[in-house]
Design an enzyme around this catalytic site. Structure first.
Site, short mmCIF file in Angstrom:
data_model
loop_
_atom_site.label_atom_id
_atom_site.label_comp_id
_atom_site.label_asym_id
_atom_site.label_seq_id
_atom_site.Cartn_x
_atom_site.Cartn_y
_atom_site.Cartn_z
CE LYS A 22 -24.50 31.82 100.86
NZ LYS A 22 -25.81 32.51 100.86
CG ASN A 23 -26.58 31.62 104.48
OD1 ASN A 23 -26.17 32.42 103.63
ND2 ASN A 23 -27.29 30.55 104.18
NE ARG A 93 -34.04 36.19 98.55
CZ ARG A 93 -35.09 37.00 98.59
NH1 ARG A 93 -35.43 37.67 97.52
NH2 ARG A 93 -35.77 37.15 99.71
CB CYS A 117 -33.99 34.43 93.76
SG CYS A 117 -34.17 32.99 94.79
NE ARG A 122 -35.09 33.13 98.98
CZ ARG A 122 -33.75 33.04 99.04
NH1 ARG A 122 -33.05 32.93 97.95
NH2 ARG A 122 -33.16 33.11 100.22
CG ASP A 306 -29.53 26.46 102.28
OD1 ASP A 306 -29.11 27.34 103.05
OD2 ASP A 306 -30.48 26.64 101.50
CB VAL A 328 -37.96 25.62 102.84
CG1 VAL A 328 -37.58 27.07 103.11
CG2 VAL A 328 -37.83 24.78 104.11
C1 EPZ Z 1 -32.07 32.03 104.41
O1 EPZ Z 1 -32.81 32.63 103.38
C2 EPZ Z 1 -30.76 31.58 103.78
N1 EPZ Z 1 -30.04 32.76 103.28
C3 EPZ Z 1 -31.05 30.61 102.64
O2 EPZ Z 1 -29.81 30.16 102.14
C4 EPZ Z 1 -31.81 29.41 103.20
O3 EPZ Z 1 -32.13 28.53 102.14
C5 EPZ Z 1 -33.09 29.88 103.90
O4 EPZ Z 1 -32.76 30.86 104.91
C6 EPZ Z 1 -33.84 28.74 104.57
O5 EPZ Z 1 -32.99 28.11 105.48
C7 EPZ Z 1 -29.39 33.55 104.16
O6 EPZ Z 1 -29.38 33.30 105.37
C8 EPZ Z 1 -28.65 34.72 103.60
P1 EPZ Z 1 -36.45 32.35 104.73
P2 EPZ Z 1 -34.13 33.48 103.75
O7 EPZ Z 1 -36.87 33.75 104.95
O8 EPZ Z 1 -34.00 34.05 105.10
C9 EPZ Z 1 -40.93 32.55 103.38
C10 EPZ Z 1 -28.23 29.66 100.50
O9 EPZ Z 1 -28.22 28.78 99.65
N2 EPZ Z 1 -40.91 33.97 103.76
O10 EPZ Z 1 -36.04 31.50 105.90
O11 EPZ Z 1 -34.38 34.40 102.62
C11 EPZ Z 1 -40.07 32.25 102.16
O12 EPZ Z 1 -40.79 32.50 100.96
C12 EPZ Z 1 -29.49 30.45 100.76
O13 EPZ Z 1 -27.26 29.97 101.23
C13 EPZ Z 1 -42.09 34.72 103.67
O14 EPZ Z 1 -43.13 34.21 103.25
O15 EPZ Z 1 -35.23 32.35 103.74
C14 EPZ Z 1 -39.73 30.80 102.33
O16 EPZ Z 1 -40.79 30.01 101.80
C15 EPZ Z 1 -30.58 30.07 99.78
N3 EPZ Z 1 -42.07 36.03 104.04
C16 EPZ Z 1 -39.69 30.62 103.85
O17 EPZ Z 1 -40.32 31.78 104.40
C17 EPZ Z 1 -40.94 36.64 104.50
O18 EPZ Z 1 -40.99 37.85 104.85
C18 EPZ Z 1 -38.30 30.53 104.42
O19 EPZ Z 1 -37.55 31.60 103.86
C19 EPZ Z 1 -39.76 35.87 104.60
C20 EPZ Z 1 -39.77 34.54 104.23
#
Ligand code: EPZ
Length: 419
Positions: A22-23, A93, A117, A122, A306, A328
């Site tokens: 999916k990701n 998202r 969410c 996020r 995840d 995370v």
């Molecule tokens: C991706 O989400 C995945 N989704 C998530 O999978 C996964 O849990 C996550 O990465 C971590 O591995 C997709 O790929 C579609 P992040 P993402 O940006 O990219 C902070 C699932 O179950 N952050 O890596 O949205 C954020 O708050 C989903 O399949 C900022 O502060 O996650 C978090 O604490 C759930 N500013 C950390 O980074 C930003 O601009 C990691 O989030 C972006 C992120």
């Protein structure tokens, strides 16, 4: 809304084929808009989130069709508007992933802020700051990111936090920028590598994907291509934990063992016998109760957030006390509150959960709150005494293709009933 009914107590035995990730599918579908010709993407899983992304692309005028071999054919030649509305972004998202491609290809993008969410705030500040550093004029107005750029410029970016979709958005934007972009502190997830390989197949010049330093040489245009999405490592991990938690033996096929190193080490620590080949992994826990393990989530290649909920379920019935530290996301323990209602012994202290394994969980009506939490409740239901009913399973359908069929093929007593 449908719910799942699961009668626990039976060890799972057998094998399941893992679907496309999916990701990886979501950023690749968005990235297809960068190409000036048609793109065909194979092994795209049939999931609600993929349907949502296809709907979003279609709404913008992108032609998206499914061919006879279930490949997704994308052609962005007819884009009419660079607009991702709130009513679509709020349901997924990952819609934010259209921001980079639209801005790079068409010079403009009006994308709704995703909002928070269940698992956390996020924010997308790193996505926005990176594009601004590349020369985009970005205003946040009425809940929308309004971005404009004649042509983005290559710059050196140092990301504040490791962000998967942030890395992906900026890497996609950089493919058509003027000059070289360096992304420091980049996410190293296999899905980032898969996206990079897809972009390279379209003619992008990218080096270092999979490391924390990605270098992109901007080009004038990208051409169409054919690409096959990599297997979903989180789906694979979920079925392997199902084999471990039920004391059975489960093999996942069309999987990629090297993407699950941290997870397989934890399954071995829990007492499972783990076998693997080029494209399969097998977990054997027959006749044994899992041992409690300690888990601390962190960006790839460390233990994935995840998979946290799934291992929490394993610890609930393990021998001993295990701790789960979620680093995370700030609110990713809601599944534990539901498991307590099934008899789990869990103490929460901030981002740490201390779980004392019990010999048996008991069935209860429970509610899914987010995608991976839902999966962990299925795992708990598989070992609980009696029939567990899980409500709001639309969360599950976002990320697990044919979940009840796949679990039933392993011997689970599971069925979907209308609420
Ligand atoms: C991706 O989400 C995945 N989704 C998530 O999978 C996964 O849990 C996550 O990465 C971590 O591995 C997709 O790929 C579609 P992040 P993402 O940006 O990219 C902070 C699932 O179950 N952050 O890596 O949205 C954020 O708050 C989903 O399949 C900022 O502060 O996650 C978090 O604490 C759930 N500013 C950390 O980074 C930003 O601009 C990691 O989030 C972006 C992120």
């Amino acid at each position: 809304m449908d719910k799942l009914q699961i009668t626990g107590g039976r060890p799972l035995e057998g094998e399941v084929r893992i679907s496309g990730a999916k990701n990886a599918s979501l950023p690749i579908l968005a990235g297809a808009m960068l190409a000036e010709g048609p793109v065909t993407i194979s092994n795209v899983p049939h999931l609600q989130d993929v349907t949502t992304m296809i709907g979003l692309l279609g709404r913008m005028g992108v032609s998206v069709t499914i061919n006879e071999r279930m490949g997704v054919e994308v052609d962005a030649g007819g884009v009419t508007e660079c607009f991702a509305p709130y009513d679509m972004v709020k349901t997924m998202r990952a819609s934010i992933l259209v921001l980079g491609p639209l801005l790079a290809r068409f010079g403009k993008a009006d994308v709704s802020l995703p909002g928070g969410c269940a698992i956390g705030a996020r924010p997308v500040n790193i996505h926005v700051a990176g594009l601004q550093a590349m020369g985009a004029d970005i205003r946040i107005e009425n809940g929308y990111i309004k971005a404009r750029a004649e042509r983005l410029k290559g710059v050196r970016l140092v990301l504040d936090t490791v962000t998967v979709t942030g890395t992906e958005n900026l890497m996609m934007a950089a493919t058509l920028a003027d000059g070289e972009t360096v992304i420091e502190n980049a996410a190293r997830e296999p899905e980032v590598v898969d996206l990079a390989n897809f972009l390279i197949a379209m003619g992008a010049k990218i080096q270092g994907a999979g490391t924390d330093r990605i270098v992109i040489q901007g080009v004038k245009s990208l051409h169409g291509c054919e690409y096959t999405v990599l297997p979903d490592r989180i789906e694979a991990g979920t079925y392997l934990v199902a084999g471990a938690i039920t004391g059975g033996i489960v093999r996942v096929k069309s999987a990629c063992p090297s993407h699950l190193d941290a997870v397989l080490l934890k399954l071995q620590a829990a007492g499972a016998t783990v076998g693997q080949g080029d494209d399969w992994i097998e977990v054997d826990m027959r006749g044994r109760r899992p041992l409690a393990i300690d888990v601390r989530t962190a960006p790839y290649p460390a233990f994935p957030t995840d998979m946290q909920a799934q291992f929490a379920a394993l610890n609930c019935v393990a021998d001993g006390v295990g701790t789960i530290i979620e680093t995370v996301f700030e609110n990713r323990f809601m599944h534990l509150l539901e498991m307590r209602r099934m008899g789990a012994e869990i103490r929460l202290e901030g981002n740490t959960a201390i779980i004392k394994g019990v010999s048996r969980l008991t069935a209860a009506p429970v509610m899914a709150t987010d995608l991976r939490a839902s999966a962990s409740l299925v795992l708990a239901g598989l070992v609980a005494e009696g029939r567990t009913e899980i409500e709001r399973i639309y969360h599950i359908d976002r990320g697990y293709e044919s979940i009840e069929e796949k679990f039933a093929s392993l011997g689970a007593q599971i069925r979907r009933v209308p609420n």
